[in-house]
Design a protein around this motif. Structure first.
Motif, short mmCIF file in Angstrom:
data_model
loop_
_atom_site.label_atom_id
_atom_site.label_comp_id
_atom_site.label_asym_id
_atom_site.label_seq_id
_atom_site.Cartn_x
_atom_site.Cartn_y
_atom_site.Cartn_z
N UNK A 77 83.78 -2.83 -13.48
CA UNK A 77 84.47 -1.93 -13.15
C UNK A 77 86.00 -2.61 -12.84
N UNK A 78 85.96 -3.71 -12.29
CA UNK A 78 87.23 -4.46 -12.06
C UNK A 78 88.07 -4.59 -13.48
N UNK A 79 86.94 -5.33 -14.54
CA UNK A 79 87.51 -5.46 -15.96
C UNK A 79 88.46 -4.21 -16.37
N UNK A 80 87.43 -3.13 -16.24
CA UNK A 80 88.19 -1.84 -17.01
C UNK A 80 89.40 -1.51 -16.08
N UNK A 81 89.34 -1.74 -14.71
CA UNK A 81 90.63 -0.92 -14.05
C UNK A 81 91.80 -1.86 -13.94
N UNK A 82 91.47 -3.35 -13.86
CA UNK A 82 92.54 -4.11 -14.03
C UNK A 82 92.63 -5.21 -15.34
N UNK A 83 93.37 -4.81 -16.20
CA UNK A 83 93.51 -5.66 -17.62
C UNK A 83 93.72 -7.02 -17.36
#
Ligand code: SF4
Length: 427
Positions: A77-83
């Protein structure tokens, strides 16, 4: 534990040729080690990542990683939220940093949050090649003797973020301790989320602490113990061994039995007070600090007053106090957060005022006494003043020339500045 992990990561990176920068804009790699124990730090992670976005636009080769408890829980989810983020990894993956960096340098964006494959309660989770390289920050060494927690305190995210409790074999821990002492460690901290629940076969925490206290090290501390797992024999051992410091951080969380039960802390106030009373009897110099939560769901005014009463009775040397905030994934997060924000703020302010008064009185009593201080660095605000700690973990600024980190000196306390004691040392 997070700080300890950060230092470990720096050690791993130094073997890959990385050096620490003083300016964030100079970095080619930024690892954000995160804590999810409260809501605020988690929010800060994303605002900090937003700031890194600008850096990455200026320097597209910059690698950004997110580690620690938020990484463990949020994963991809972090990868998705923070490019801006290239890699996300949980505490159990830390030693695979070289592989992760390799994958990122080959163009991958990764989220590695698997738990180590551990069967049973005992596992030497520090890989053998890192034992000799235990972390030494100046003269102070941190040793993780266990990790994770198998308790289920209703407010706490640690069991989900750090996994169930695993203890290391005592010989493995002692090997790391000896290596750190050989490197110059003067103070050793034994770390565990619930440190005194440590158990490896027949070896209990008290046996391990006893064994470490027989090593040639001047100071030993440990954190954090659970009151439920504390017993008088541990107080006796602390009192008997001059190198086990007279300082204990013993989290209380609330001064009301009903709230403790709702929190699933599994001990009563009377039990806590009896243990503290015994400890003070056998070791009058002991300094005890604690954690307290205000505004836990359903906490009444009267129950909050009970907390103030326990504080006044125990007279903690320091209180880490927090307004309750629900952590998703914990049991308490399913309950109404029914103490209004203004009430929580008012309780917190009153609690801090009570503690400040206790602390002012305690610090004043040090003035004129001589204390043994381990010099651990320079005062953060005064470059020509050394800093250190008393045996009871009070910070002291020492105005004296030529003091070196790791030196143990006798200091005459002559004043108080904020939460610091001030003192002089005559060579
Ligand atoms: Fe969290 Fe400590 Fe309770 Fe374990 S004992 S669940 S780490 S508060």
């Amino acid at each position: 534990m997070n700080e300890h992990d950060s230092f470990r990561m720096m050690e791993i990176l130094s073997t890959l040729g990385f050096e620490r920068t003083q300016e964030i804009g100079d970095a080619s790699l930024i690892l954000v080690n995160t804590c999810s124990v409260r809501h605020n730090p988690e929010n800060k992670v994303y605002s900090f990542l937003g700031m890194l976005d600008k850096l990455k636009r200026r320097n597209p080769a910059l690698i950004v990683g997110v580690a620690g408890c938020v990484a463990q829980q949020s994963g991809e989810a972090i990868l998705r939220r923070a490019r801006v983020v290239d890699m996300v990894f949980g505490p159990d993956q830390m030693f695979r940093l070289p592989e992760m960096l390799d994958a990122v340098q080959h163009g991958e964006r990764i989220a590695w949050t698997e738990w180590q494959d551990v069967r049973g309660r005992v596992h030497n989770f520090i890989p053998g090649e890192w034992l000799e390289r235990g972390h030494l920050d100046g003269c102070i060494a941190f040793i993780a003797i266990s990790k994770g927690c198998s308790n289920g305190c209703a407010f706490c995210i640690v069991p989900q973020a750090r996994g169930r409790e695993i203890s290391r074999e005592p010989d493995n821990i002692l090997e790391e301790a000896r290596a750190l002492i050989a490197k110059g460690a003067k103070e050793i901290w034994l770390l565990g989320q619930n440190v005194n629940a440590y158990r490896a076969g027949d070896t209990r925490f008290i046996d391990l602490l006893d064994a470490v206290s027989q090593l040639d090290v001047r100071r030993i501390r440990f954190t954090s113990p659970h009151p439920m797992d504390w017993d008088d024999a541990l107080s006796d051992l602390m009192a008997a061994r001059s190198n086990i410091c007279s300082y204990l951080h013993l989290p209380l969380q609330s001064g009301a039995d009903r709230v403790l039960e709702k929190m699933n802390r599994r001990h009563a106030i009377a039990e806590y007070l009896n243990k503290v009373c015994y400890m003070k009897r056998v070791n009058p110099a002991i300094e005890i600090s604690t954690d307290l939560i205000v505004g836990f769901p359903t906490e009444t005014d009267a129950e909050f007053e009970d907390t103030l009463r326990v504080m006044t009775e125990v007279r903690f040397s320091q209180v880490f106090s927090f307004k309750y905030s629900p952590r998703p994934g914990t049991r308490a997060a399913d309950w109404p957060d029914d103490v209004p924000r203004t009430v929580k703020e008012d309780r917190l302010a009153r609690l801090i005022a009570v503690q400040d008064a206790i602390n002012a009185e305690q610090k004043a009593r040090y003035i004129g006494t001589e204390q043994e201080i381990l010099i651990d660095g320079t005062h953060p605000k005064h470059k020509n003043v050394s800093s250190g700690r008393t045996d009871g973990y009070r910070p002291v600024s020492v105005a004296a020339e030529g003091l070196a980190v790791g030196q143990i000196v006798t200091v005459r306390i002559n004043g108080v500045q904020g939460h610091w004691l001030t003192g002089e040392h005559e060579a």
